[in-house]
Design a protein around this motif. Structure first.
Motif, PDB file in Angstrom:
ATOM      1  N   LEU A 266       6.506   5.665  10.053  1.00 44.27           N
ATOM      2  CA  LEU A 266       7.508   4.938   9.278  1.00 44.27           C
ATOM      3  C   LEU A 266       8.799   4.719  10.059  1.00 44.27           C
ATOM      4  N   SER A 267       9.056   5.559  11.035  1.00 41.64           N
ATOM      5  CA  SER A 267      10.257   5.393  11.856  1.00 41.64           C
ATOM      6  C   SER A 267      10.142   4.201  12.797  1.00 41.64           C
ATOM      7  N   ARG A 268       8.912   3.728  13.022  1.00 41.31           N
ATOM      8  CA  ARG A 268       8.696   2.621  13.950  1.00 41.31           C
ATOM      9  C   ARG A 268       8.262   1.337  13.247  1.00 41.31           C
ATOM     10  N   ALA A 269       7.467   1.442  12.219  1.00 46.80           N
ATOM     11  CA  ALA A 269       6.947   0.260  11.527  1.00 46.80           C
ATOM     12  C   ALA A 269       6.635   0.625  10.087  1.00 46.80           C
ATOM     13  N   HIS A 270       6.804  -0.317   9.200  1.00 43.33           N
ATOM     14  CA  HIS A 270       6.498  -0.034   7.788  1.00 43.33           C
ATOM     15  C   HIS A 270       6.115  -1.288   7.005  1.00 43.33           C
ATOM     16  N   ALA A 271       5.908  -2.418   7.682  1.00 43.29           N
ATOM     17  CA  ALA A 271       5.515  -3.630   6.978  1.00 43.29           C
ATOM     18  C   ALA A 271       4.224  -3.389   6.212  1.00 43.29           C
TER      19      ALA A 271
ATOM     20  N   HIS B 252       3.032  15.968  -0.936  1.00 43.45           N
ATOM     21  CA  HIS B 252       1.988  16.907  -1.330  1.00 43.45           C
ATOM     22  C   HIS B 252       2.506  17.889  -2.377  1.00 43.45           C
ATOM     23  N   ALA B 253       1.637  18.276  -3.310  1.00 46.89           N
ATOM     24  CA  ALA B 253       2.037  19.130  -4.433  1.00 46.89           C
ATOM     25  C   ALA B 253       2.619  20.465  -3.985  1.00 46.89           C
ATOM     26  N   LYS B 254       2.040  21.056  -2.929  1.00 46.10           N
ATOM     27  CA  LYS B 254       2.469  22.393  -2.513  1.00 46.10           C
ATOM     28  C   LYS B 254       3.307  22.400  -1.241  1.00 46.10           C
ATOM     29  N   ARG B 255       3.299  21.303  -0.505  1.00 47.83           N
ATOM     30  CA  ARG B 255       3.976  21.283   0.800  1.00 47.83           C
ATOM     31  C   ARG B 255       5.146  20.315   0.845  1.00 47.83           C
ATOM     32  N   ALA B 256       5.568  19.826  -0.302  1.00 46.96           N
ATOM     33  CA  ALA B 256       6.587  18.781  -0.323  1.00 46.96           C
ATOM     34  C   ALA B 256       7.888  19.202   0.351  1.00 46.96           C
ATOM     35  N   LYS B 257       8.289  20.461   0.188  1.00 50.17           N
ATOM     36  CA  LYS B 257       9.571  20.894   0.752  1.00 50.17           C
ATOM     37  C   LYS B 257       9.574  20.854   2.274  1.00 50.17           C
ATOM     38  N   TYR B 258       8.381  20.854   2.883  1.00 48.83           N
ATOM     39  CA  TYR B 258       8.281  20.773   4.336  1.00 48.83           C
ATOM     40  C   TYR B 258       8.146  19.331   4.828  1.00 48.83           C
ATOM     41  N   GLN B 259       8.132  18.392   3.898  1.00 45.28           N
ATOM     42  CA  GLN B 259       7.864  17.006   4.258  1.00 45.28           C
ATOM     43  C   GLN B 259       9.097  16.114   4.153  1.00 45.28           C
ATOM     44  N   GLN B 260      10.275  16.720   4.251  1.00 41.04           N
ATOM     45  CA  GLN B 260      11.508  15.954   4.117  1.00 41.04           C
ATOM     46  C   GLN B 260      11.661  14.932   5.237  1.00 41.04           C
ATOM     47  N   GLY B 261      11.213  15.244   6.444  1.00 42.53           N
ATOM     48  CA  GLY B 261      11.320  14.297   7.540  1.00 42.53           C
ATOM     49  C   GLY B 261      10.620  12.986   7.211  1.00 42.53           C
ATOM     50  N   ALA B 262       9.409  13.084   6.653  1.00 38.68           N
ATOM     51  CA  ALA B 262       8.685  11.883   6.253  1.00 38.68           C
ATOM     52  C   ALA B 262       9.420  11.162   5.134  1.00 38.68           C
ATOM     53  N   ALA B 263       9.968  11.930   4.191  1.00 40.88           N
ATOM     54  CA  ALA B 263      10.716  11.327   3.090  1.00 40.88           C
ATOM     55  C   ALA B 263      11.961  10.607   3.609  1.00 40.88           C
TER      56      ALA B 263
ATOM     57  N   VAL C 288       0.860  -1.171   0.000  1.00 37.32           N
ATOM     58  CA  VAL C 288       0.000   0.000   0.000  1.00 37.32           C
ATOM     59  C   VAL C 288       0.903   1.231   0.000  1.00 37.32           C
ATOM     60  N   GLU C 289       0.465   2.287  -0.664  1.00 41.41           N
ATOM     61  CA  GLU C 289       1.201   3.545  -0.694  1.00 41.41           C
ATOM     62  C   GLU C 289       0.331   4.636  -0.079  1.00 41.41           C
ATOM     63  N   PHE C 290       0.959   5.534   0.670  1.00 40.06           N
ATOM     64  CA  PHE C 290       0.228   6.625   1.306  1.00 40.06           C
ATOM     65  C   PHE C 290       0.533   7.940   0.604  1.00 40.06           C
ATOM     66  N   GLN C 291      -0.527   8.645   0.220  1.00 37.88           N
ATOM     67  CA  GLN C 291      -0.384   9.959  -0.385  1.00 37.88           C
ATOM     68  C   GLN C 291      -0.654  11.013   0.683  1.00 37.88           C
ATOM     69  N   LEU C 292       0.303  11.889   0.892  1.00 36.85           N
ATOM     70  CA  LEU C 292       0.232  12.841   1.996  1.00 36.85           C
ATOM     71  C   LEU C 292      -0.576  14.079   1.642  1.00 36.85           C
ATOM     72  N   ASP C 293      -1.378  14.529   2.584  1.00 39.03           N
ATOM     73  CA  ASP C 293      -1.988  15.847   2.499  1.00 39.03           C
ATOM     74  C   ASP C 293      -1.022  16.839   3.151  1.00 39.03           C
ATOM     75  N   HIS C 294      -1.414  18.097   3.255  1.00 36.64           N
ATOM     76  CA  HIS C 294      -0.463  19.109   3.695  1.00 36.64           C
ATOM     77  C   HIS C 294      -0.148  19.047   5.189  1.00 36.64           C
ATOM     78  N   GLN C 295      -0.940  18.298   5.985  1.00 34.25           N
ATOM     79  CA  GLN C 295      -0.696  18.235   7.426  1.00 34.25           C
ATOM     80  C   GLN C 295      -0.347  16.831   7.923  1.00 34.25           C
ATOM     81  N   ASP C 296      -0.035  15.909   7.030  1.00 34.08           N
ATOM     82  CA  ASP C 296       0.160  14.521   7.427  1.00 34.08           C
ATOM     83  C   ASP C 296       1.600  14.152   7.773  1.00 34.08           C
ATOM     84  N   HIS C 297       2.570  14.991   7.412  1.00 33.85           N
ATOM     85  CA  HIS C 297       3.956  14.521   7.364  1.00 33.85           C
ATOM     86  C   HIS C 297       4.538  14.132   8.715  1.00 33.85           C
ATOM     87  N   TYR C 298       4.189  14.822   9.799  1.00 35.87           N
ATOM     88  CA  TYR C 298       4.750  14.449  11.097  1.00 35.87           C
ATOM     89  C   TYR C 298       4.279  13.058  11.517  1.00 35.87           C
ATOM     90  N   LYS C 299       2.997  12.796  11.340  1.00 36.64           N
ATOM     91  CA  LYS C 299       2.467  11.484  11.697  1.00 36.64           C
ATOM     92  C   LYS C 299       3.068  10.391  10.806  1.00 36.64           C
TER      93      LYS C 299
END
Length: 384
Positions: free
Chosen positions: A19-24, A32-43, A3-14
Motif C-alpha cells: 500500500l505504500s507503493r501502489a493502491h489502485a 486480524h481479530a487477534k493481531r490487530a494491535k501489531y498491524q498498525q503499520g499496514a493501517a 477490492v478489500e484485503f482481509q489480513l491474516d496474522h502474518q500479512d501486515h508487513y507485506k
C-alpha cells in the motif's frame, strides 16, 4: 468500487509495503481479530492512501463450541453464546458490544459490530440490535456484517434490507454461506446477486465478503460496490466448515507435539482464475508450455520466471488490485464482456491443465462456478 484485503496474522508487513507503493483498485483493509494491535503499520499505510481500515471481531463463531481457536476473540468467555438468551437480555448485548468496540484499535476508521449468522427472524433482529447499539457507542462509521444462507428466503432478505436502511446504515458486508467454492450453481449465484441488489436499491453500499470470482463478477455487473478476499485465501465462505474446524482437536505426533497447521501459501494464477497450493502452482509455472499463460508480469513478477511463487503475498495483492483497477477503467457497458472474456479464457486454460499438465494425485480444476458465472452474465447482457 474496489477490492478489500482481509489480513491474516502474518500479512501486515507485506500489506504495508504494497500500500505504500501502489493502491489502485483497493478500497480497504480489514485487520486480524487477534493481531490487530501489531498491524498498525499496514493501517497507517492504508489511511495515507485514503483507504478505509476495518477490524474483524469474528463473533459469528462464538455461538458454537470451540477449543483454543476462540481464545482471545472479543466477547468470548469460554462458553458458546445462547442466541435466544442474548436476544432477550439487553445487558448481555450491551456488554458484548462494549467488548467488541473496545477491541477495535484506535486507528480503525470503520467499526464492525458483533454479528452472528442469520438463521431465522430472531437472529436477524439480534444482529440488527447489536449493530444499532454499536452505532450509538461510536462516532465512527459502522458497517454491519450479515452472514446469510446462500438460498435465504427473498422476503426475509428484502425485510433486512429495509431494516438496515431505516436504521441509517450506509454500507453492509454481505457474506453468503456456502459460496465461492468451485461448485456453485447458476441458481445460487442468481439468488446472491438478486439479494445484493435489494440492499443497493435500499440505498446502501454493498461489499460481497470473501467472495473471489463470484465477487469480482458481481462487481463487474454492478450488483455490488466491491468484494473482499484474504491475501492468498478467504475467497469463499462456508460457515459450517469454519465452526466444525474450530472444535476439532489438533493432530499430535507420538511425542504429543502438534503437527500440521502451518500457514497456507495460496498462489493466485490469473490465467486460470484460481488460487492453488504453493507446490502445485510452482509445478505449473515451471512448465515452459504454459507458464506465460498462467502467470503474471506485474512489478517483480515480470522480472522472474517464478514470480508468483517468489513472493506470493505481494503477487496476490498486485494481481487482484490490477484486475479491479482495469475493470474500473473500463466503461461500464463493457465491463460484463471483459469479465466474460476473462472467465472463458480461464475455463479453457483449466481444461488444458486438466488434460495435459496435471501431476499424479492432483485433483482436476473444476469449472462449474466459472461456467455458472459466464451463463449468468450472458443472461443479463441479453436482457439488457
Amino acid at each position: 468500487m474496489s477490492v478489500e484485503f482481509q489480513l491474516d496474522h502474518q500479512d501486515h508487513y507485506k500489506v504495508e509495503d504494497f500500500l505504500s507503493r501502489a493502491h489502485a483498485g483497493v478500497g480497504a483493509i480489514t485487520l486480524h481479530a487477534k493481531r490487530a494491535k501489531y498491524q498498525q503499520g499496514a493501517a497507517d499505510a492504508a489511511v495515507a492512501a485514503g483507504l478505509e481500515v476495518l477490524y474483524d471481531p469474528r463473533t459469528e463463531r462464538l455461538d458454537s463450541p470451540g477449543l483454543t481457536t476462540l481464545d482471545g476473540l472479543p466477547g468470548y468467555h469460554g462458553e458458546p453464546y445462547d442466541l435466544g438468551r442474548l436476544a432477550a437480555d439487553l445487558s448481555s448485548r450491551q456488554r458484548l458490544v462494549a467488548e467488541v468496540i473496545e477491541a477495535h484499535p484506535d486507528f480503525v476508521t470503520v467499526v464492525t459490530p458483533p454479528h452472528f449468522m442469520v438463521r431465522d427472524d430472531r437472529t436477524a433482529q439480534l444482529n440488527l440490535a447489536l449493530a444499532e447499539a454499536a452505532a450509538l457507542t461510536t462516532d465512527k462509521p459502522v458497517r454491519p456484517v450479515l452472514t446469510l444462507r446462500a438460498r435465504i428466503n427473498p422476503e426475509m432478505a428484502a425485510g433486512l434490507a429495509r431494516d438496515y436502511a431505516a436504521a441509517g446504515f450506509g454500507a453492509v458486508d454481505l457474506r453468503f454461506t456456502p459460496l465461492g467454492s468451485e461448485n456453485d450453481s447458476i441458481l445460487k449465484i442468481r439468488s446472491v446477486f438478486r439479494i445484493a441488489d435489494m440492499f443497493r436499491d435500499a440505498g446502501m453500499r454493498v461489499i460481497l465478503g470473501r467472495s473471489g470470482n463470484v465477487g469480482r463478477a458481481g462487481f463487474a455487473l454492478g450488483h455490488v460496490d466491491g468484494f473482499s478476499v484474504g491475501v492468498g485465501q478467504m475467497e469463499h465462505v462456508n460457515h459450517a466448515v469454519d465452526v466444525s474446524r474450530q472444535n476439532r482437536p489438533p493432530k499430535l505426533d507420538e511425542n504429543g507435539n502438534r503437527v500440521g497447521g502451518g500457514v497456507w501459501q495460496g498462489v493466485y494464477l490469473p490465467g486460470i482464475a484460481a488460487t492453488l497450493s504453493m507446490a502445485r502452482a510452482k509445478a505449473l509455472l515451471e512448465h515452459s508450455d504454459i507458464r506465460t499463460r498462467l502467470g503474471c508480469r506485474i512489478d517483480a513478477c515480470g522480472r522472474s520466471l517464478l514470480g508468483p511463487v517468489d513472493d506470493y503475498r505481494s503477487h496476490y495483492m498486485h494481481a487482484r488490485a490490477s484486475e479491479v483497477a482495469a475493470l474500473i477503467s473500463t466503461p461500464e457497458p463493457w465491463r460484463a464482456k471483459r469479465e466474460t472474456d476473462r472467465l472463458r479464457r480461464a475455463i479453457e486454460l483449466r481444461e488444458l491443465v486438466n488434460s495435459g499438465y496435471r501431476s499424479h494425485g492432483d485433483p482436476e480444476l473444476k469449472t462449474r462456478t466459472l461456467r455458472s458465472l459466464v451463463d449468468g452474465i450472458e443472461e443479463e447482457r441479453a436482457v439488457a
